[in-house]
Design a protein around this motif. Sequence first.
Motif, short mmCIF file in Angstrom:
data_model
loop_
_atom_site.label_atom_id
_atom_site.label_comp_id
_atom_site.label_asym_id
_atom_site.label_seq_id
_atom_site.Cartn_x
_atom_site.Cartn_y
_atom_site.Cartn_z
N LEU A 101 16.90 48.57 36.89
CA LEU A 101 18.20 49.16 36.58
C LEU A 101 19.30 48.10 36.60
N PRO A 102 20.40 48.33 35.88
CA PRO A 102 21.57 47.46 36.02
C PRO A 102 22.07 47.50 37.46
N VAL A 103 22.73 46.43 37.89
CA VAL A 103 23.07 46.34 39.31
C VAL A 103 24.03 47.44 39.74
N GLU A 104 24.93 47.88 38.84
CA GLU A 104 25.84 48.94 39.24
C GLU A 104 25.10 50.25 39.49
N GLU A 105 24.00 50.48 38.76
CA GLU A 105 23.19 51.67 39.02
C GLU A 105 22.36 51.50 40.30
N ARG A 106 21.97 50.28 40.60
CA ARG A 106 21.25 50.03 41.85
C ARG A 106 22.13 50.35 43.05
N VAL A 107 23.38 49.85 43.03
CA VAL A 107 24.24 50.10 44.20
C VAL A 107 24.57 51.58 44.32
N LEU A 108 24.62 52.29 43.19
CA LEU A 108 24.85 53.73 43.25
C LEU A 108 23.66 54.43 43.90
N ARG A 109 22.44 54.04 43.53
CA ARG A 109 21.24 54.60 44.17
C ARG A 109 21.25 54.33 45.68
N ILE A 110 21.62 53.11 46.03
CA ILE A 110 21.68 52.74 47.45
C ILE A 110 22.73 53.57 48.17
N HIS A 111 23.88 53.74 47.56
CA HIS A 111 24.95 54.56 48.14
C HIS A 111 24.49 56.00 48.30
N ASP A 112 23.86 56.55 47.28
CA ASP A 112 23.41 57.95 47.35
C ASP A 112 22.38 58.16 48.44
N ALA A 113 21.65 57.09 48.78
CA ALA A 113 20.66 57.20 49.85
C ALA A 113 21.28 57.02 51.23
N GLY A 114 22.59 56.74 51.28
CA GLY A 114 23.27 56.68 52.56
C GLY A 114 23.46 55.28 53.13
N PHE A 115 23.31 54.25 52.29
CA PHE A 115 23.43 52.88 52.75
C PHE A 115 24.62 52.19 52.07
N GLU A 116 25.14 51.14 52.71
CA GLU A 116 26.02 50.21 52.02
C GLU A 116 25.16 49.27 51.17
N ALA A 117 25.79 48.55 50.25
CA ALA A 117 25.05 47.69 49.32
C ALA A 117 25.52 46.24 49.44
N GLU A 118 24.62 45.32 49.12
CA GLU A 118 24.96 43.90 49.10
C GLU A 118 24.50 43.29 47.78
N ILE A 119 25.20 42.24 47.35
CA ILE A 119 24.82 41.50 46.15
C ILE A 119 24.78 40.01 46.47
N TRP A 120 24.18 39.25 45.55
CA TRP A 120 24.17 37.80 45.69
C TRP A 120 25.30 37.21 44.83
N ASP A 121 24.95 36.43 43.83
CA ASP A 121 25.93 35.71 43.01
C ASP A 121 26.77 36.69 42.20
N TRP A 122 28.01 36.87 42.61
CA TRP A 122 28.90 37.84 41.96
C TRP A 122 29.20 37.47 40.51
N SER A 123 29.09 36.19 40.15
CA SER A 123 29.44 35.76 38.79
C SER A 123 28.45 36.29 37.75
N ARG A 124 27.30 36.77 38.19
CA ARG A 124 26.30 37.31 37.26
C ARG A 124 26.46 38.81 37.04
N HIS A 125 27.45 39.42 37.67
CA HIS A 125 27.58 40.88 37.62
C HIS A 125 28.91 41.31 37.00
N ASP A 126 28.94 42.55 36.54
CA ASP A 126 30.15 43.16 36.00
C ASP A 126 30.94 43.74 37.18
N LEU A 127 31.94 42.99 37.63
CA LEU A 127 32.68 43.42 38.82
C LEU A 127 33.46 44.70 38.57
N ALA A 128 33.95 44.86 37.34
CA ALA A 128 34.69 46.10 37.03
C ALA A 128 33.77 47.31 37.16
#
Length: 261
Positions: A15-42
């Motif tokens: 999945l795209p990373v924004e969908e990954r963090v949403l899945r993680i959030h829905d499961a009740g966890f906070e999320a972490e990422i690595w290199d922010w320059s590779r992601h769509d921050l918006a």
Amino acid sequence: MYTLAVCAEMVFRDLPVEERVLRIHDAGFEAEIWDWSRHDLAALARTPAVISSMTGYLRGTLTDPEGAAELLRTAEESVRAAERIGCRRLNLHGTGLDAEGLPVAPVTGEAPGPLWPAAVRTLDRIAALGESAGVVFTLENLNTAVDHPGVPFARAADTLALVAAVGRPGLRMNLDLYHAQIGEGNLIELVRRAHGLGLIGEIQVADVPGRREPGTGEINYPAVARALTELGYEGTVAMEAWASADSELALERFRTAFTPA
């Protein structure tokens, strides 16, 4: 009680990373990422997920003047990126890592003595940046036997010594128990020591061997969880592990391991 987080780089990888963090959030966890320059921050900012940690630099080293200047410059960029997604913790390593996790400035054996004061001076500047921006930088221990050969200041004892030498609230230790098990072992005593010094900014976990979720290897993470509860640790425990099979199952195994009976 501590907070649980999951590294989005290592689960739901189809999945795209924004969908990954949403899945993680829905499961009740906070999320972490690595290199922010590779992601769509918006796109990340539009999700309800809490991004609790991200890599706090793009390039640089701790010890040579040119590398330290680049580390500080890209750390400043990272602070601005963190503001966009509400991230308050930014992670560092003993030197910049390439795409394979190998150091851009490797060393053989122990870091030479003159490198230590230089690293402390650089980290002091990083800590000052964190304090002025209202964020905390964390220095992560790594293992050199399996994943990151040649990284200086890799052992947990090294990162703890550097953070203690700086002695500023803008710098704390990211105590990675997967790396510590490979490099040093004696995990509960290590946690007790770092917690007693008040220097833990975060704890990261994965099992050994394989860097999979807790419950797949040799580390007794329920015992670690009990020790954290007894210590009164109130920070973050983050799973930075590859899912052994199904990502949903990996998250549940993590939750089970860190839910004291």
